[in-house]
Design an enzyme around this catalytic site. Structure first.
Site, mmCIF file in Angstrom:
data_model
loop_
_atom_site.group_PDB
_atom_site.id
_atom_site.type_symbol
_atom_site.label_atom_id
_atom_site.label_comp_id
_atom_site.label_asym_id
_atom_site.label_seq_id
_atom_site.Cartn_x
_atom_site.Cartn_y
_atom_site.Cartn_z
ATOM 1 N N LYS A 195 0.829 -1.220 0.000
ATOM 2 C CA LYS A 195 0.000 0.000 0.000
ATOM 3 C C LYS A 195 0.860 1.265 0.000
ATOM 4 O O LYS A 195 0.635 2.182 -0.781
ATOM 5 C CB LYS A 195 -0.904 0.022 1.241
ATOM 6 C CG LYS A 195 -1.568 1.362 1.497
ATOM 7 C CD LYS A 195 -2.400 1.368 2.765
ATOM 8 C CE LYS A 195 -1.654 1.686 4.015
ATOM 9 N NZ LYS A 195 -1.500 3.113 4.356
ATOM 10 N N ASN A 196 1.845 1.297 0.886
ATOM 11 C CA ASN A 196 2.610 2.535 1.037
ATOM 12 C C ASN A 196 3.630 2.751 -0.072
ATOM 13 O O ASN A 196 4.289 3.785 -0.126
ATOM 14 C CB ASN A 196 3.269 2.586 2.421
ATOM 15 C CG ASN A 196 2.227 2.773 3.518
ATOM 16 O OD1 ASN A 196 1.073 3.107 3.228
ATOM 17 N ND2 ASN A 196 2.604 2.534 4.753
ATOM 18 N N ARG A 226 -4.769 10.739 4.146
ATOM 19 C CA ARG A 226 -3.497 11.427 4.369
ATOM 20 C C ARG A 226 -2.490 11.123 3.259
ATOM 21 O O ARG A 226 -1.703 11.975 2.875
ATOM 22 C CB ARG A 226 -2.902 11.024 5.715
ATOM 23 C CG ARG A 226 -1.618 11.784 5.937
ATOM 24 C CD ARG A 226 -0.911 11.504 7.214
ATOM 25 N NE ARG A 226 0.477 11.913 7.046
ATOM 26 C CZ ARG A 226 0.934 13.121 7.308
ATOM 27 N NH1 ARG A 226 0.135 14.037 7.769
ATOM 28 N NH2 ARG A 226 2.192 13.426 7.097
ATOM 29 N N CYS A 282 -4.715 12.718 13.523
ATOM 30 C CA CYS A 282 -5.571 11.544 13.428
ATOM 31 C C CYS A 282 -5.334 10.704 14.667
ATOM 32 O O CYS A 282 -4.568 11.115 15.544
ATOM 33 C CB CYS A 282 -5.308 10.776 12.141
ATOM 34 S SG CYS A 282 -3.689 10.042 12.081
ATOM 35 N N ARG A 319 -0.251 15.085 12.778
ATOM 36 C CA ARG A 319 0.441 14.769 11.523
ATOM 37 C C ARG A 319 0.921 16.074 10.881
ATOM 38 O O ARG A 319 0.303 16.610 9.967
ATOM 39 C CB ARG A 319 -0.507 14.007 10.559
ATOM 40 C CG ARG A 319 -1.215 12.784 11.146
ATOM 41 C CD ARG A 319 -0.306 11.609 11.433
ATOM 42 N NE ARG A 319 0.306 11.000 10.285
ATOM 43 C CZ ARG A 319 -0.123 9.890 9.684
ATOM 44 N NH1 ARG A 319 -1.204 9.285 10.111
ATOM 45 N NH2 ARG A 319 0.532 9.389 8.647
ATOM 46 N N ASP A 355 5.452 20.229 8.344
ATOM 47 C CA ASP A 355 6.541 21.210 8.286
ATOM 48 C C ASP A 355 7.718 20.739 7.430
ATOM 49 O O ASP A 355 8.357 21.540 6.740
ATOM 50 C CB ASP A 355 7.021 21.545 9.717
ATOM 51 C CG ASP A 355 7.437 20.306 10.499
ATOM 52 O OD1 ASP A 355 6.657 19.335 10.497
ATOM 53 O OD2 ASP A 355 8.530 20.301 11.079
ATOM 54 N N ASP A 375 4.305 0.522 12.102
ATOM 55 C CA ASP A 375 3.121 -0.121 11.529
ATOM 56 C C ASP A 375 2.962 -1.583 11.970
ATOM 57 O O ASP A 375 1.999 -2.250 11.576
ATOM 58 C CB ASP A 375 3.156 -0.041 9.991
ATOM 59 C CG ASP A 375 2.980 1.377 9.476
ATOM 60 O OD1 ASP A 375 2.537 2.241 10.257
ATOM 61 O OD2 ASP A 375 3.287 1.628 8.294
ATOM 62 N N ARG A 400 -8.854 -0.469 4.020
ATOM 63 C CA ARG A 400 -7.991 0.581 3.472
ATOM 64 C C ARG A 400 -6.610 0.027 3.149
ATOM 65 O O ARG A 400 -5.933 0.531 2.262
ATOM 66 C CB ARG A 400 -7.794 1.700 4.505
ATOM 67 C CG ARG A 400 -8.945 2.642 4.668
ATOM 68 C CD ARG A 400 -8.535 3.782 5.581
ATOM 69 N NE ARG A 400 -7.138 4.115 5.342
ATOM 70 C CZ ARG A 400 -6.241 4.377 6.285
ATOM 71 N NH1 ARG A 400 -6.589 4.385 7.537
ATOM 72 N NH2 ARG A 400 -4.994 4.641 5.984
HETATM 73 N N1 EPU Z 1 6.711 14.431 10.727
HETATM 74 C C1 EPU Z 1 7.024 15.735 11.042
HETATM 75 N N2 EPU Z 1 6.876 16.681 10.067
HETATM 76 C C2 EPU Z 1 6.455 16.380 8.794
HETATM 77 C C3 EPU Z 1 6.148 15.024 8.485
HETATM 78 C C4 EPU Z 1 6.289 14.072 9.473
HETATM 79 O O1 EPU Z 1 7.409 16.038 12.165
HETATM 80 O O2 EPU Z 1 6.360 17.280 7.962
HETATM 81 C C5 EPU Z 1 6.862 13.403 11.767
HETATM 82 C C6 EPU Z 1 5.573 12.641 12.052
HETATM 83 O O3 EPU Z 1 4.747 13.337 12.954
HETATM 84 C C7 EPU Z 1 6.102 11.344 12.606
HETATM 85 C C8 EPU Z 1 7.378 11.114 11.805
HETATM 86 O O4 EPU Z 1 7.735 12.400 11.289
HETATM 87 O O5 EPU Z 1 6.442 11.533 13.957
HETATM 88 C C9 EPU Z 1 7.273 10.127 10.674
HETATM 89 O O6 EPU Z 1 6.181 10.439 9.843
HETATM 90 P P1 EPU Z 1 6.227 10.221 8.283
HETATM 91 O O7 EPU Z 1 6.141 11.519 7.602
HETATM 92 O O8 EPU Z 1 7.380 9.321 7.942
HETATM 93 O O9 EPU Z 1 4.864 9.442 8.047
HETATM 94 P P2 EPU Z 1 4.044 9.445 6.688
HETATM 95 O O10 EPU Z 1 5.000 9.537 5.576
HETATM 96 O O11 EPU Z 1 2.961 10.427 6.771
HETATM 97 C C10 EPU Z 1 4.102 6.892 6.214
HETATM 98 C C11 EPU Z 1 3.092 5.788 6.093
HETATM 99 C C12 EPU Z 1 2.545 5.439 7.473
HETATM 100 C C13 EPU Z 1 3.714 5.025 8.374
HETATM 101 C C14 EPU Z 1 4.750 6.158 8.439
HETATM 102 C C15 EPU Z 1 5.983 5.818 9.239
HETATM 103 C C16 EPU Z 1 2.125 6.134 3.892
HETATM 104 C C17 EPU Z 1 0.927 6.469 3.080
HETATM 105 N N3 EPU Z 1 1.992 6.201 5.209
HETATM 106 O O12 EPU Z 1 3.389 8.017 6.730
HETATM 107 O O13 EPU Z 1 1.702 4.321 7.285
HETATM 108 O O14 EPU Z 1 3.257 4.729 9.669
HETATM 109 O O15 EPU Z 1 5.168 6.493 7.075
HETATM 110 O O16 EPU Z 1 6.603 4.688 8.726
HETATM 111 O O17 EPU Z 1 3.165 5.782 3.356
HETATM 112 C C18 EPU Z 1 -0.044 2.825 7.774
HETATM 113 O O18 EPU Z 1 0.234 2.244 6.716
HETATM 114 O O19 EPU Z 1 -0.841 2.337 8.619
HETATM 115 C C19 EPU Z 1 0.588 4.110 8.061
HETATM 116 C C20 EPU Z 1 0.133 4.955 8.993
#
Ligand code: EPU
Length: 420
Positions: free
Chosen positions: A22-23, A91, A115, A120, A123, A306, A398
């Protein structure tokens, strides 16, 4: 709304085929917006998040066709004004920001609110795209990005919890069409980032270093169509491995990439689970008494956030105390109170959950809160004595392709029912 009715106590046996990730598929679908030519994506899992992303691409003007597990996208002309209700729902749709900015020089994407797993922030997405010369502002709940031109630069993307997966994806995608070279430091190293870089390179991008913390992207004039097969889902593979161990069964994982979830395999072995290779397949069974192990979630190649909830269920079955520490998302313990209904003894202290394992679990109605918590509750339901009703399983649809069918094929007593 659907629920899953599970009668526990049946060990899982048989073979399960792991679906596409998925990701990985979501950012790859977004990347198709970078070219006007046709892109073909194979091994795309049939998930509601994938359907949403297809609908978002269509609302932006792309043609999207889905045939079994193959998705064809052609974004010959883009309007740039997508269906914002759709974009708001998921998201993962944040990763259309980079491609839209690169192709159209402007983008407007709904700001993801907090969420259930934590706040989330965006920045780092913002910092990265600004580093390429974009102007980003938050307006009426949207991220509005404009860039008369994108120019490569040196960008540090590390944040409070380490690198960002979708942030890295966004900046990498935008940089493919920027002038000059971009270097991203503290880039996410997840296999999904490597898969996206491979797809982008197949489209004509010039990216090196994917899978390491330093990504180098040499901008090109334009990208062309490409064909790609998505990597298998490491989180799905880990979930089934834990389900096999938890139910005291033995299953063969077909098509999984053990090199993508080494940290999970290592912890499972430490906990007494046997994981053996058989040619390209993995055979998972509970080898001996389960042992408690401490787990801390980390960015790749550490233990994935995850898989934290699913692992917690396994630890609830091991005699003794284990400590599970969540370092990525601050409130990803929603499953703890639901697991308590089944009889587990788990206390939350700050970022850690103290699991006193070995208490018997008995079935009860429980509520799924997010995707991975739902998977954990289903595993717990398969272990608990009697009947467990897992409500609100739309979260599962999902992110897990045909999870109830796959579990049924492995012998689970599980049935989809209408929520009461
Ligand atoms: N973060 C920041 N600033 C940002 C973005 C992220 O501080 O601008 C922080 C987040 O709050 C968190 C950390 O950085 O503490 C990591 O977040 P990340 O941005 O890596 O998460 P994401 O890219 O939004 C993806 C997966 C998530 C998975 C995370 C971590 C997708 C669609 N989603 O989210 O998947 O948990 O990476 O590995 O790729 C799931 O599949 O159930 C899921 C939530």
């Amino acid at each position: 709304m659907d629920s899953l009715l599970i009668r526990g106590g049946v060990p899982l046996h048989g073979t399960v085929l792991i679906s596409g990730a998925k990701n990985a598929v979501l950012p790859i679908m977004a990347a198709t917006l970078l070219t006007s030519e046709k892109c073909v994506i194979h091994r795309a899992p049939k998930l509601t998040d994938v359907t949403f992303m297809g609908d978002i691409l269509k609302s932006l003007g792309a043609e999207v066709e889905v045939e079994e597990n193959t998705i064809t996208v052609q974004a010959a002309r883009l309007t740039g004004t997508g269906d914002y209700d759709l974009i708001r729902k998921m998201r993962g749709s944040l990763c259309i920001l980079g491609p839209l900015l690169a192709r159209l020089r402007h983008a407007r994407v709904s700001l993801p609110g907090g969420c259930v797993i934590g706040s989330r922030p965006v920045d780092l997405h913002r910092k990265g795209l600004e580093g390429l010369g974009a102007n980003i502002r938050i307006e009426g709940g949207y991220v509005v990005a404009t860039a008369p031109q994108l120019i490569g630069g040196d960008i540090f993307l590390g944040g409070r919890a380490g690198p960002t997966v979708l942030g890295t994806a966004n900046v990498m995608m935008a940089a493919t069409l920027a002038q000059g070279t971009t270097v991203i430091e503290s880039a996410a190293c997840e296999p999904e980032i490597i898969d996206l870089a491979n797809f982008l390179n197949a489209m004509g991008a010039k990216i090196t270093g994917a899978g390491s913390p330093t990504l180098r992207i040499q901008g090109v004039e334009q990208l062309h169509g490409a064909e790609h097969e998505v990597i298998p889902d490491r989180i799905e593979a880990a979930t089934f491995a834990i389900a096999a161990a938890a139910t005291d069964g033995e299953i063969t994982l077909k098509g999984a990439r053990p090199d993508h979830f080494g940290a999970v395999i290592d912890k499972l072995r430490e906990a007494g689970v046997r994981i053996d290779r058989s040619g390209p397949d993995l055979i998972v069974k509970r080898g001996s008494e389960l042992r408690p192990v401490d787990v801390t979630t980390m960015p790749y190649s550490g233990f994935p956030t995850d898989v934290q909830a699913q692992m917690m269920v396994l630890m609830a079955l091991a005699q003794g105390t284990s400590i599970m520490t969540e370092r990525i998302f601050e409130s990803r313990f929603m499953h703890v109170s639901e697991l308590a209904r089944l009889g587990t003894d788990i206390a939350i202290e700050g970022p850690s959950a103290i699991v006193k394992g070995g208490r018997p679990m008995s079935g009860a109605p429980i509520m799924a809160s997010d995707l991975r918590a739902s998977a954990a509750l289903v595993i717990a339901g398969m272990v608990a004595s009697g009947e467990t009703l897992v409500n609100r399983i739309y979260h599962l649809d999902r992110g897990y392709e045909n999870i109830d069918t796959k579990l049924k094929q492995l012998g689970a007593n599980i049935e989809r029912v209408q929520e009461m």
